[in-house]
Write a protein that holds these residues in place. Structure first.
Motif, mmCIF file in Angstrom:
data_model
loop_
_atom_site.group_PDB
_atom_site.id
_atom_site.type_symbol
_atom_site.label_atom_id
_atom_site.label_comp_id
_atom_site.label_asym_id
_atom_site.label_seq_id
_atom_site.Cartn_x
_atom_site.Cartn_y
_atom_site.Cartn_z
ATOM 1 N N MET A 1 0.850 -1.187 0.000
ATOM 2 C CA MET A 1 0.000 0.000 0.000
ATOM 3 C C MET A 1 0.886 1.238 0.000
ATOM 4 S SD MET A 1 -3.068 1.024 2.640
ATOM 5 C CE MET A 1 -1.983 1.112 4.062
ATOM 6 N N SER A 2 0.833 2.018 -1.062
ATOM 7 C CA SER A 2 1.715 3.173 -1.189
ATOM 8 C C SER A 2 0.999 4.495 -0.972
ATOM 9 C CB SER A 2 2.360 3.178 -2.581
ATOM 10 O OG SER A 2 1.360 3.261 -3.588
ATOM 11 N N SER A 3 -0.308 4.457 -0.767
ATOM 12 C CA SER A 3 -1.047 5.695 -0.570
ATOM 13 C C SER A 3 -2.299 5.404 0.245
ATOM 14 C CB SER A 3 -1.425 6.333 -1.915
ATOM 15 O OG SER A 3 -2.167 5.412 -2.711
ATOM 16 N N LEU A 4 -2.790 6.445 0.902
ATOM 17 C CA LEU A 4 -3.995 6.335 1.708
ATOM 18 C C LEU A 4 -4.817 7.599 1.524
ATOM 19 C CD1 LEU A 4 -5.689 4.914 3.964
ATOM 20 C CD2 LEU A 4 -4.335 6.211 5.610
ATOM 21 N N PHE A 5 -6.112 7.409 1.293
ATOM 22 C CA PHE A 5 -7.033 8.529 1.171
ATOM 23 C C PHE A 5 -8.114 8.365 2.224
ATOM 24 C CE2 PHE A 5 -5.140 7.641 -2.946
ATOM 25 C CZ PHE A 5 -4.546 8.858 -3.223
ATOM 26 N N LEU A 6 -8.763 9.463 2.573
ATOM 27 C CA LEU A 6 -9.714 9.447 3.676
ATOM 28 C C LEU A 6 -11.143 9.702 3.221
ATOM 29 C CD1 LEU A 6 -7.657 11.403 6.363
ATOM 30 C CD2 LEU A 6 -8.090 8.941 6.280
ATOM 31 N N ARG A 36 -2.052 10.928 -9.297
ATOM 32 C CA ARG A 36 -2.215 10.360 -10.645
ATOM 33 C C ARG A 36 -2.566 8.874 -10.603
ATOM 34 N NH1 ARG A 36 -0.867 13.911 -14.489
ATOM 35 N NH2 ARG A 36 0.424 15.719 -13.915
ATOM 36 N N MET A 37 -3.543 8.532 -9.738
ATOM 37 C CA MET A 37 -4.007 7.156 -9.678
ATOM 38 C C MET A 37 -4.689 6.782 -10.992
ATOM 39 S SD MET A 37 -3.072 6.170 -6.660
ATOM 40 C CE MET A 37 -3.850 4.561 -6.795
ATOM 41 N N ARG A 38 -4.501 5.559 -11.413
ATOM 42 C CA ARG A 38 -5.065 5.064 -12.670
ATOM 43 C C ARG A 38 -5.802 3.751 -12.431
ATOM 44 N NH1 ARG A 38 -4.204 9.547 -13.492
ATOM 45 N NH2 ARG A 38 -2.867 10.538 -15.082
ATOM 46 N N VAL A 39 -6.723 3.440 -13.326
ATOM 47 C CA VAL A 39 -7.462 2.183 -13.246
ATOM 48 C C VAL A 39 -6.476 1.015 -13.243
ATOM 49 C CG1 VAL A 39 -9.064 0.651 -14.468
ATOM 50 C CG2 VAL A 39 -9.543 3.108 -14.329
ATOM 51 N N GLY A 40 -6.712 0.082 -12.337
ATOM 52 C CA GLY A 40 -5.848 -1.086 -12.217
ATOM 53 C C GLY A 40 -4.808 -0.974 -11.114
ATOM 54 N N GLU A 41 -4.575 0.248 -10.606
ATOM 55 C CA GLU A 41 -3.618 0.424 -9.516
ATOM 56 C C GLU A 41 -4.275 0.103 -8.177
ATOM 57 O OE1 GLU A 41 -0.470 3.726 -11.094
ATOM 58 O OE2 GLU A 41 -2.235 4.472 -10.015
ATOM 59 N N HIS A 42 -3.449 -0.199 -7.187
ATOM 60 C CA HIS A 42 -3.948 -0.509 -5.860
ATOM 61 C C HIS A 42 -3.733 0.673 -4.920
ATOM 62 C CE1 HIS A 42 -3.903 -4.597 -7.447
ATOM 63 N NE2 HIS A 42 -4.633 -4.964 -6.394
ATOM 64 N N THR A 43 -4.700 0.900 -4.062
ATOM 65 C CA THR A 43 -4.586 1.957 -3.063
ATOM 66 C C THR A 43 -5.478 1.609 -1.888
ATOM 67 O OG1 THR A 43 -4.611 4.354 -2.723
ATOM 68 C CG2 THR A 43 -6.443 3.431 -3.972
ATOM 69 N N SER A 54 -8.592 -1.741 1.310
ATOM 70 C CA SER A 54 -7.643 -1.633 0.205
ATOM 71 C C SER A 54 -8.148 -2.457 -0.961
ATOM 72 C CB SER A 54 -6.255 -2.116 0.628
ATOM 73 O OG SER A 54 -6.313 -3.452 1.108
ATOM 74 N N GLY A 55 -7.733 -2.075 -2.149
ATOM 75 C CA GLY A 55 -8.178 -2.795 -3.329
ATOM 76 C C GLY A 55 -7.691 -2.152 -4.605
ATOM 77 N N VAL A 56 -8.367 -2.456 -5.695
ATOM 78 C CA VAL A 56 -7.951 -2.004 -7.014
ATOM 79 C C VAL A 56 -8.868 -0.884 -7.498
ATOM 80 C CG1 VAL A 56 -9.341 -3.762 -8.187
ATOM 81 C CG2 VAL A 56 -7.347 -2.758 -9.351
ATOM 82 N N VAL A 57 -8.291 0.104 -8.120
ATOM 83 C CA VAL A 57 -9.055 1.229 -8.668
ATOM 84 C C VAL A 57 -9.773 0.764 -9.938
ATOM 85 C CG1 VAL A 57 -8.910 3.551 -9.637
ATOM 86 C CG2 VAL A 57 -7.426 2.897 -7.724
ATOM 87 N N THR A 58 -11.090 0.981 -9.975
ATOM 88 C CA THR A 58 -11.887 0.530 -11.123
ATOM 89 C C THR A 58 -12.409 1.673 -11.986
ATOM 90 O OG1 THR A 58 -13.880 0.475 -9.726
ATOM 91 C CG2 THR A 58 -12.614 -1.572 -9.951
#
Length: 247
Positions: A1-6, A36-43, A54-58
């Motif tokens: 996990m390289s980033s966290l959003f609230l 610059r999160m993109r579809v398919g990345e994990h956050t 946590s999971g994958v950006v859709t």
């Protein structure tokens, strides 16, 4: 996990494995335009109170991001809680202390109007200052990927600190103290929070020190060097983290 959003209301929204969590507004804008999160990345998305999914950006839009949940973790609140009582200081030294302390794991921050504080909060400045510090701890918690966002309390004066000293374990950083912080014992899991008091540029006045120690606080020192108000608290927190086995 390289980033966290609230997302503050995450706990009341569907957030189990397989659910899709929507991030919107400024948090989503930051995720999409700054990170610059993109579809398919994990956050990961958290509520600032221990819940993190946590999971994958859709899906990614300028002010919306969707995350398909792959894991859910509810982090227990650390015990003892570490609370920084930071005296107001000139420039951004108090803000730097608050930011770094958040990265080092404090559970709460208490702004303190000390006798020797050059910076003064009064009138509308009180609410503005608390709002500013709250923003600092929120961003620092995200940057350090912390499941808990520290709570910034109202502005305290000496009477307020005296009351806190009577009800909690309070350690006052004082270069002339006879006891080193490394000589103090700490127990992981202890219920009583540890309040760490840091003075302003000119230090804690003799009167303030007398009042706090009379109320039950203990004066401690770090070493032979005298640190700035921006670095004293974080340095002490590092010592306590090591003593608690958190590092």
């Amino acid at each position: 996990m390289s980033s966290l959003f609230l997302r503050d209301d995450l706990a009341t929204a569907p957030h189990e494995v397989g659910d899709v969590v929507l991030l919107s507004g400024d948090e989503a804008r930051h995720a999409t335009t700054v990170n610059r999160m993109r579809v398919g990345e994990h956050t990961a998305i958290g509520d600032g109170q221990g819940l993190v999914v946590s999971g994958v950006v859709t899906r990614v839009e300028p002010r919306e991001l969707e995350l398909r949940v792959e894991a859910v973790v509810v982090h227990p609140e650390p015990a003892p809680q570490l609370v920084l009582v930071q005296a107001l200081a000139k420039g951004d030294r108090d803000e730097l202390a608050v930011q770094t302390a958040t990265e080092l794991g404090v559970s709460g921050v208490v702004p303190w109007q000390a006798e020797r504080s050059i910076s003064r909060w009064s009138g509308p400045k009180v609410a503005k200052g608390i709002e500013r510090w709250s923003s600092i701890v929120r961003e620092a918690a995200k940057q350090s990927i912390r499941p808990f966002v520290p709570v910034v309390s109202g502005l305290a004066d000496l009477a307020g600190l005296r009351a806190l000293a009577a009800e909690n374990r309070m350690l006052v950083l004082e270069p002339t103290a006879g006891v080193r912080l490394t000589e103090i014992s700490f127990a992981e899991g202890a219920e009583a929070p540890v309040l760490l008091v840091v003075g302003p540029e000119g230090g804690i006045s003799p009167h303030e020190l007398d009042v706090l120690t009379a109320a039950g606080a203990q004066a401690v020192r770090l070493g032979d060097e005298v640190l700035r108000t921006s670095s004293a608290g974080p340095a002490a927190l590092a010592v306590i983290n090591a003593a608690l086995g958190r590092w």
